[in-house]
Design a protein around this motif. Structure first.
Motif, PDB file in Angstrom:
ATOM      1  N   LEU A 266      76.552 -74.268 -78.458  1.00  0.00           N
ATOM      2  CA  LEU A 266      77.840 -74.179 -77.759  1.00  0.00           C
ATOM      3  C   LEU A 266      77.690 -73.521 -76.389  1.00  0.00           C
ATOM      4  CD1 LEU A 266      80.967 -74.275 -77.718  1.00  0.00           C
ATOM      5  CD2 LEU A 266      80.945 -72.047 -78.792  1.00  0.00           C
ATOM      6  N   LYS A 267      78.273 -74.165 -75.382  1.00  0.00           N
ATOM      7  CA  LYS A 267      78.288 -73.583 -74.044  1.00  0.00           C
ATOM      8  C   LYS A 267      79.622 -73.966 -73.420  1.00  0.00           C
ATOM      9  CE  LYS A 267      74.563 -73.747 -71.024  1.00  0.00           C
ATOM     10  NZ  LYS A 267      73.671 -74.458 -70.084  1.00  0.00           N
TER      11      LYS A 267
ATOM     12  N   GLN B 235      82.053 -67.727 -84.673  1.00  0.00           N
ATOM     13  CA  GLN B 235      81.839 -66.383 -84.113  1.00  0.00           C
ATOM     14  C   GLN B 235      81.329 -66.614 -82.691  1.00  0.00           C
ATOM     15  OE1 GLN B 235      81.800 -63.519 -86.378  1.00  0.00           O
ATOM     16  NE2 GLN B 235      81.738 -62.136 -84.657  1.00  0.00           N
ATOM     17  N   ILE B 236      82.155 -66.273 -81.691  1.00  0.00           N
ATOM     18  CA  ILE B 236      81.714 -66.561 -80.316  1.00  0.00           C
ATOM     19  C   ILE B 236      81.215 -65.292 -79.634  1.00  0.00           C
ATOM     20  CG2 ILE B 236      83.144 -68.577 -79.861  1.00  0.00           C
ATOM     21  CD1 ILE B 236      85.123 -66.579 -78.458  1.00  0.00           C
ATOM     22  N   ARG B 237      80.431 -65.480 -78.585  1.00  0.00           N
ATOM     23  CA  ARG B 237      79.930 -64.336 -77.835  1.00  0.00           C
ATOM     24  C   ARG B 237      80.149 -64.581 -76.343  1.00  0.00           C
ATOM     25  NH1 ARG B 237      74.129 -62.927 -79.221  1.00  0.00           N
ATOM     26  NH2 ARG B 237      73.277 -64.053 -77.468  1.00  0.00           N
TER      27      ARG B 237
ATOM     28  N   ALA C  35      80.233 -59.213 -75.920  1.00  0.00           N
ATOM     29  CA  ALA C  35      81.302 -58.933 -76.878  1.00  0.00           C
ATOM     30  C   ALA C  35      81.417 -60.135 -77.815  1.00  0.00           C
ATOM     31  CB  ALA C  35      82.612 -58.726 -76.136  1.00  0.00           C
ATOM     32  N   THR C  36      81.617 -59.892 -79.142  1.00  0.00           N
ATOM     33  CA  THR C  36      81.730 -61.031 -80.065  1.00  0.00           C
ATOM     34  C   THR C  36      83.124 -61.059 -80.695  1.00  0.00           C
ATOM     35  OG1 THR C  36      80.888 -59.696 -81.874  1.00  0.00           O
ATOM     36  CG2 THR C  36      79.292 -61.008 -80.668  1.00  0.00           C
TER      37      THR C  36
ATOM     38  N   LEU D  77      73.872 -68.969 -82.733  1.00  0.00           N
ATOM     39  CA  LEU D  77      72.987 -69.969 -82.132  1.00  0.00           C
ATOM     40  C   LEU D  77      73.290 -70.039 -80.631  1.00  0.00           C
ATOM     41  CD1 LEU D  77      72.611 -73.324 -84.057  1.00  0.00           C
ATOM     42  CD2 LEU D  77      71.529 -72.831 -81.866  1.00  0.00           C
ATOM     43  N   PRO D  78      72.923 -69.005 -79.876  1.00  0.00           N
ATOM     44  CA  PRO D  78      73.354 -68.952 -78.469  1.00  0.00           C
ATOM     45  C   PRO D  78      72.608 -69.971 -77.605  1.00  0.00           C
ATOM     46  CG  PRO D  78      71.942 -67.093 -78.993  1.00  0.00           C
ATOM     47  CD  PRO D  78      72.123 -67.846 -80.276  1.00  0.00           C
TER      48      PRO D  78
END
Length: 601
Positions: free
Chosen positions: A195-196, A226-228, A234-235, A283-284
């Motif tokens: 995800l971007k 769960q996003i960052r 910050a999550t 999974l950044p």
């Protein structure tokens, strides 16, 4: 639903102020059935009261529309309506970063204006495909051929297939929708990559907390992800995913190329940085998106609550507005005359006015603001350099080696008849002419002018001497050394820090005299006489005196020797002197506000 990228079009509508972007957006929404007839209001997307009253767009707004094209396919159109005013060009540049194409709206009666140019250049910088549209074609004074020629001469866009529309009657809207589908490129992206997403905008909603507007580049953004945030790690857990069709509509997920909003019960306002990249925590993605250049505030002023107990409310309000408008900059400040407050930076005077009005309306605050000033660079004799936002903090003249002031390159488009008075105005404001060219019957002048000279009322003066026909755009081009002095105002021999200002030595006396004359009428009379002085360094350049209120002490003396009256008058005189020594002058707040409105009147 299959998520075919070739069926998505993201585009922004750009134009000069009042060329009809928001009205045209209304027609596009109507044509795609985004809202039913009964739900339509004029300028649907301008949803702030101030936008409606002033008839201008301040915040960019997005809408997702479904359009069934002539080839039988249904396309998803993500439309962004952007502001046209020079102070909000930051807002425009953010919207453009999340699109692949632009619709350039030009008023068929007025032609190309300064802001049209500025916004087109922003779109070209973002590698946009641009569709020129001539709006207001239904007006009798419309001259499409002349305007097309102008677009070709000034901007260099090919206009043989420019679309003629009328936002009012809806003429040409179908052609425009077809052109969007045919001529604008589809977004690119990969569903299977991590995800971007780009954080385009955010605002505060009292029910949902912070709402974030995003444009997904790769991957899928769905509920319970769960996003960052990549800038500060910050999550959050996503609660809600949706799109605006102007109404908020929940969807299952956002796919690459789509624009929509998410909420993630974000409590802390400071975690949302506009231009940040959002990715999946588990999974950044490897590197963040480019983001936006940070905006540079050019006008500064101090804001104080009239009632000092409202300080905390003001602090909270500024934090919430900062979320919605990343271009505000503020820090704490303390003033002897006005108490605790904030020193704020803005992108221009209209921006400053709008923010003050929003603070007053949305948060119900009573505020005092000091005179706007710009940021100066000061070189000290010991080799250090400091940036001065507030004239009250200026070091002693003996420590200063030189002062530099910010300069701007101003582009003014004006009909020939008013050229003389515009040139005169620019020269009065210490401008230096760089070039003068003609576009048809209109002159395009480029001047180098100190920013200090345009922040006050340059725009208003320009509009009034050109009967509203001149248009104006500026960009910062760095600092230059100048002979500047600090003018202080003393009331009863006490300096008032909120009234101090910096200006060019040649104008310091007349500006000082103006303020003294103003204050003389604004400060109520006391029992002792009050001198008002304007001081440069240690030299008084202007003075006014407010005479004392007098009680007639000799009323009870009837006849007799003059010495009896003299004795009473001397006694009164002594009392007045003592009063002046210990007396405090109360300067009403209305006097501050009035005195700071220095015009050319």
């Amino acid at each position: 639903m299959n998520h075919d990228l070739s069926l998505i079009r993201n585009f922004a509508i750009i134009a000069h102020i009042d060329h009809g972007k928001s009205t045209l957006a209304d027609r596009l929404i109507e044509a795609c059935g985004g809202l039913e007839k009964r739900e339509m209001t004029e300028q649907v997307l301008d949803n702030m009261d101030i936008e409606r009253e002033r008839g201008i767009t301040i915040k960019a707004q997005t809408v997702r529309l479904n359009y069934k094209a002539k080839d039988g396919k249904t396309y998803q159109l993500n439309l962004m309506d952007t502001p046209g005013h020079v102070d909000f060009s930051y807002e425009v540049s953010r919207s453009l970063a999340s699109c692949e194409g632009s619709i350039l709206v030009v008023d068929a009666t007025q032609g190309v204006e300064a802001q049209t140019l500025a916004n087109v250049y922003l779109a070209i910088e973002n590698n946009h495909e641009i569709i020129p549209v001539l709006n207001k074609i239904d007006l009798p004074s419309a001259d499409p051929e002349r305007v097309k020629q102008q677009i070709e001469d000034v901007i260099g866009l090919d206009t043989h297939d420019a679309i003629e529309t009328s936002g009012k009657t809806g003429l040409g809207v179908d052609q425009l929708l077809e052109a969007i589908v045919q001529r604008l490129p589809a977004p690119t992206g990969n569903v299977d990559a991590p995800l971007k997403a780009l954080l385009i905008d955010s605002w505060y909603d009292s029910y949902l907390g912070v709402i974030i507007l995003v444009r997904v580049h790769d991957g899928i953004l769905k509920r319970k992800t769960q996003i960052r945030m990549m800038s500060n790690n910050a999550t959050y857990l996503v609660d809600k995913v949706g799109v605006f069709s102007p109404k908020m509509t929940d969807v299952e997920a956002l796919y690459p190329g789509e624009v929509g909003f998410i909420t993630a019960s974000i409590k802390s306002v400071s975690d949302c940085r506009i231009g940040d990249t959002i990715t999946d925590n588990k999974l950044p993605c490897d590197k963040p998106l480019h983001g936006f250049k940070p905006s540079i505030p050019v006008v500064f002023c101090s804001i104080f609550p009239v009632d000092s107990s409202q300080y905390e409310l003001l602090k909270d309000a500024l934090a919430k507005l900062k979320l919605n408008d990343a271009s505000i900059d503020y820090q704490n400040e303390n003033s002897a005359a006005l108490g605790l407050g904030f020193r704020c930076g803005f992108l221009g005077l209209l921006h400053m006015e709008i923010i003050q009005e929003r603070l007053g309306r949305e948060f119900d605050l009573d505020l005092i603001t000091t005179a706007p000033s710009v940021a100066y660079k000061i070189h000290l004799t010991n080799g250090n350099e400091l940036v001065l936002h507030n004239p009250a903090d200026m070091p002693e003249p003996t420590q200063i080696k030189s002062i530099e002031e910010p300069m701007v390159k101003a582009t003014i488009l004006v009909p020939d008849t008013y050229l003389g008075s515009v040139l005169k105005l620019c020269t009065e404001r210490r401008g230096e002419q760089l070039e003068l060219t003609y576009v048809g019957s209109r002159a395009m002048v480029i001047y180098k002018i100190p920013l200090n000279e345009i922040v006050f009322d340059f725009y208003d003066r320009l509009k009034s001497i050109s009967s509203g026909y001149a248009s104006f755009d500026y960009e910062l081009i760095g600092h230059e050394e100048a002979d500047l002095v600090k003018v202080q105002i003393l009331i009863n021999e006490e300096p008032v820090d909120a009234l101090a200002f910096l200006c060019h030595r040649s104008e310091a006396e007349s500006r000082g005299r103006q303020i003294c004359e103003r204050l003389k009428d604004l400060i109520p009379r006391h029992l002792f006489k009050i001198p008002i002085q304007a001081v440069i360094g240690g030299r008084v350049v202007a003075r006014e005196t407010i005479s004392a209120l007098r009680k007639d002490v000799t009323a009870k003396c009837y006849g007799g020797d003059i010495t009896r009256k003299r004795k009473l008058l001397d006694k009164q005189k002594k009392g007045k002197q003592r009063m002046r020594q210990f007396g405090k002058v109360e300067v009403p707040q209305s006097a501050f506000i009035e005195a700071l409105r220095i015009g050319d009147n």
